[in-house]
Design a protein around this motif. Structure first.
Motif, mmCIF file in Angstrom:
data_model
loop_
_atom_site.group_PDB
_atom_site.id
_atom_site.type_symbol
_atom_site.label_atom_id
_atom_site.label_comp_id
_atom_site.label_asym_id
_atom_site.label_seq_id
_atom_site.Cartn_x
_atom_site.Cartn_y
_atom_site.Cartn_z
ATOM 1 N N GLN A 71 3.140 -15.475 -32.415
ATOM 2 C CA GLN A 71 1.683 -15.437 -32.396
ATOM 3 C C GLN A 71 1.158 -16.383 -33.463
ATOM 4 N N SER A 72 0.077 -17.035 -33.149
ATOM 5 C CA SER A 72 -0.536 -17.945 -34.111
ATOM 6 C C SER A 72 -1.914 -17.430 -34.477
ATOM 7 N N PHE A 73 -2.259 -17.593 -35.733
ATOM 8 C CA PHE A 73 -3.602 -17.233 -36.182
ATOM 9 C C PHE A 73 -3.974 -18.230 -37.264
ATOM 10 N N GLY A 74 -4.781 -19.214 -36.871
ATOM 11 C CA GLY A 74 -5.052 -20.307 -37.796
ATOM 12 C C GLY A 74 -3.772 -21.091 -38.029
ATOM 13 N N ASP A 75 -3.426 -21.254 -39.291
ATOM 14 C CA ASP A 75 -2.199 -21.972 -39.628
ATOM 15 C C ASP A 75 -0.981 -21.053 -39.702
ATOM 16 N N ILE A 76 -1.210 -19.751 -39.503
ATOM 17 C CA ILE A 76 -0.120 -18.784 -39.642
ATOM 18 C C ILE A 76 0.566 -18.558 -38.297
ATOM 19 N N LYS A 77 1.880 -18.565 -38.293
ATOM 20 C CA LYS A 77 2.659 -18.196 -37.119
ATOM 21 C C LYS A 77 3.504 -16.986 -37.485
ATOM 22 N N ILE A 78 3.495 -15.976 -36.633
ATOM 23 C CA ILE A 78 4.304 -14.795 -36.908
ATOM 24 C C ILE A 78 5.189 -14.491 -35.714
ATOM 25 N N GLU A 79 6.311 -13.886 -35.975
ATOM 26 C CA GLU A 79 7.206 -13.437 -34.921
ATOM 27 C C GLU A 79 7.934 -12.186 -35.410
ATOM 28 N N SER A 80 8.329 -11.360 -34.464
ATOM 29 C CA SER A 80 9.051 -10.144 -34.823
ATOM 30 C C SER A 80 10.442 -10.503 -35.328
ATOM 31 N N TYR A 81 10.887 -9.762 -36.329
ATOM 32 C CA TYR A 81 12.217 -9.994 -36.879
ATOM 33 C C TYR A 81 13.226 -9.191 -36.057
ATOM 34 N N PRO A 82 14.230 -9.850 -35.485
ATOM 35 C CA PRO A 82 15.214 -9.117 -34.663
ATOM 36 C C PRO A 82 16.050 -8.183 -35.528
ATOM 37 N N GLU A 83 16.234 -6.959 -35.046
ATOM 38 C CA GLU A 83 17.029 -6.002 -35.795
ATOM 39 C C GLU A 83 18.076 -5.376 -34.888
ATOM 40 N N THR A 84 19.163 -4.963 -35.474
ATOM 41 C CA THR A 84 20.216 -4.300 -34.716
ATOM 42 C C THR A 84 19.767 -2.897 -34.350
ATOM 43 N N HIS A 85 19.859 -2.577 -33.067
ATOM 44 C CA HIS A 85 19.386 -1.279 -32.587
ATOM 45 C C HIS A 85 20.545 -0.281 -32.634
ATOM 46 N N THR A 86 20.408 0.760 -33.394
ATOM 47 C CA THR A 86 21.503 1.712 -33.554
ATOM 48 C C THR A 86 21.056 3.155 -33.338
ATOM 49 N N VAL A 87 19.897 3.339 -32.701
ATOM 50 C CA VAL A 87 19.351 4.688 -32.525
ATOM 51 C C VAL A 87 19.007 4.914 -31.056
ATOM 52 N N SER A 88 19.294 6.122 -30.553
ATOM 53 C CA SER A 88 18.872 6.532 -29.220
ATOM 54 C C SER A 88 18.390 7.971 -29.314
ATOM 55 N N GLN A 89 17.100 8.163 -29.099
ATOM 56 C CA GLN A 89 16.534 9.507 -29.213
ATOM 57 C C GLN A 89 16.930 10.404 -28.049
ATOM 58 N N PHE A 90 17.265 9.789 -26.905
ATOM 59 C CA PHE A 90 17.639 10.543 -25.711
ATOM 60 C C PHE A 90 18.984 10.050 -25.191
ATOM 61 N N ASP A 91 19.531 10.770 -24.211
ATOM 62 C CA ASP A 91 20.780 10.319 -23.603
ATOM 63 C C ASP A 91 20.612 8.906 -23.055
ATOM 64 N N LEU A 92 19.505 8.711 -22.327
ATOM 65 C CA LEU A 92 19.284 7.432 -21.652
ATOM 66 C C LEU A 92 17.787 7.175 -21.536
ATOM 67 N N THR A 93 17.369 5.986 -21.912
ATOM 68 C CA THR A 93 15.966 5.587 -21.775
ATOM 69 C C THR A 93 15.909 4.207 -21.143
ATOM 70 N N LEU A 94 15.140 4.097 -20.074
ATOM 71 C CA LEU A 94 14.916 2.796 -19.445
ATOM 72 C C LEU A 94 13.544 2.290 -19.866
ATOM 73 N N VAL A 95 13.507 1.096 -20.443
ATOM 74 C CA VAL A 95 12.254 0.459 -20.838
ATOM 75 C C VAL A 95 12.127 -0.857 -20.077
ATOM 76 N N ILE A 96 11.033 -1.001 -19.341
ATOM 77 C CA ILE A 96 10.755 -2.232 -18.602
ATOM 78 C C ILE A 96 9.571 -2.927 -19.255
ATOM 79 N N SER A 97 9.720 -4.225 -19.525
ATOM 80 C CA SER A 97 8.649 -5.016 -20.140
ATOM 81 C C SER A 97 8.158 -6.063 -19.144
ATOM 82 N N LEU A 98 6.850 -6.112 -18.957
ATOM 83 C CA LEU A 98 6.261 -7.081 -18.038
ATOM 84 C C LEU A 98 6.145 -8.443 -18.704
ATOM 85 N N LEU A 99 6.548 -9.480 -17.988
ATOM 86 C CA LEU A 99 6.454 -10.851 -18.474
ATOM 87 C C LEU A 99 5.624 -11.677 -17.495
ATOM 88 N N ASP A 100 5.324 -12.901 -17.874
ATOM 89 C CA ASP A 100 4.646 -13.801 -16.948
ATOM 90 C C ASP A 100 5.552 -14.137 -15.765
#
Length: 333
Positions: free
Chosen positions: A240-269
């Motif tokens: 994301q850009s805001f003026g001269d600033i650019k930000i992005e999420s920092y990738p992290e290792t995922h090591t937690v599951s609150q349930f047995d199984l969770t399906l997450v679908i993300s909509l893209l262009d």
């Protein structure tokens, strides 16, 4: 808590540690947007209401009366003995829940996404409903069950004045499914649609209160009411850009599951991204990869023949009838 690490002159890592009791996913998007606006020297407009006013409203008599009616709805749809979804696992279920987990990503191409959206449009449904129906068919195929419950989150922001607030609004709905093999997919989709519309109409009733009212026997190895989840989210741009600033999420290792199984679908262009979040004390990555591949197989068959009977939807090329024949051959020989 907030921490800032300077990597180089114009590159920093901003770390936030916020308890879930005071924030949710939408709140974090609001927080980042307002932080950037303030950093850029803007002045934020005063909020119409504060979170404390929302909390007080929740305790008002009119709301309590409405929640009482919603409580009756949930106790009706979840009456009787609650079904326990028994998916195949690679390991014996631990005596107590473990939250150790991992994620397996996969993708759904644009052509398939467009086909699913067309099915939704032609049947007065939403893409969310079509995907949930497909997911429940997968769960039914793997478990052999035709009665089970899938959890799904809702934003809980049912009034426009709540949209700009930071706070914990999310609630969880328990959606019961009956994917009988004799049903045609379009008929089953309509069933899922009606179930979800009813759930949306009664979405204010707190899930934690429902758990108390159901008085289901507690099992330390499982979550109350359901062990699988489904969520659909709009994927924001990584950068994301805001003026001269650019930000992005920092990738992290995922090591937690609150349930047995969770399906997450993300909509893209261009299509959709999916990921299975899974408990590593129950499943190997290989089995979860099978889940993902078979979900795509199910979606493909739904797109090609929306009127297909659920029992004729195959996994890895085998319908339920074909599987029954093979099992009978195994018994004979």
């Amino acid at each position: 808590r907030v921490g800032l690490v300077e990597w180089e002159a114009e590159r920093h890592l901003l770390m936030l540690d916020i308890h879930h009791i005071v924030t949710d996913g939408m709140s974090m998007s609001i927080f980042v947007e307002e932080l950037l606006r303030l950093y850029n020297g803007e002045t934020l407009e005063p909020l119409r209401i504060q979170y404390k006013e929302f909390a007080a409203w929740q305790q008002s008599e009119p709301v309590k009366e409405r929640l009482k009616r919603q409580e009756a709805y949930w106790l009706d749809v979840l009456e009787g003995e609650l079904p326990t979804l028994e998916l195949p696992t690679d390991f014996v279920r631990p005596a107590a829940r473990s939250f150790e987990g991992d994620v397996l990503p996969f993708s759904i191409d644009k052509q398939m996404t467009d086909s699913l959206q067309r099915i939704a449009d032609e049947n007065g449904a939403t893409l969310y409903m079509v995907l949930l129906a497909a997911y429940s068919i997968l769960l039914s195929k793997y478990s052999g069950q035709e009665d089970f419950i899938v959890g799904m989150p809702v934003s809980g922001r049912t009034h426009a004045d709540l949209e700009p607030l930071i706070g914990m609004f999310v609630n969880t709905l328990a959606i019961r499914h009956y994917p009988s093999g004799e049903k045609a997919f379009l008929a089953y989709l309509n069933e899922v649609k009606e179930t979800m519309l009813g759930a949306y109409d009664h979405q204010d009733y707190p899930f934690e209160e429902l758990v108390k009212k159901l008085q289901a026997p507690r099992d330390q190895s499982r979550n109350p009411v359901f062990d699988v989840m489904f969520a659909l989210e709009t994927k924001e741009d990584n950068v994301q850009s805001f003026g001269d600033i650019k930000i992005e999420s920092y990738p992290e290792t995922h090591t937690v599951s609150q349930f047995d199984l969770t399906l997450v679908i993300s909509l893209l262009d261009e299509g959709m991204n999916g990921q299975f979040e899974y408990a590593t004390k129950l499943f190997t990555r290989n089995l979860i990869d099978n889940f993902a591949q078979d979900l795509l197989v199910i979606i493909t068959q739904i797109c090609e023949q929306p009127s297909v009977l659920l029992k004729d939807i195959s996994l890895n090329g085998q319908s339920e009838q074909e599987q029954d024949v093979l099992e009978a051959i195994d018994i004979i020989f």
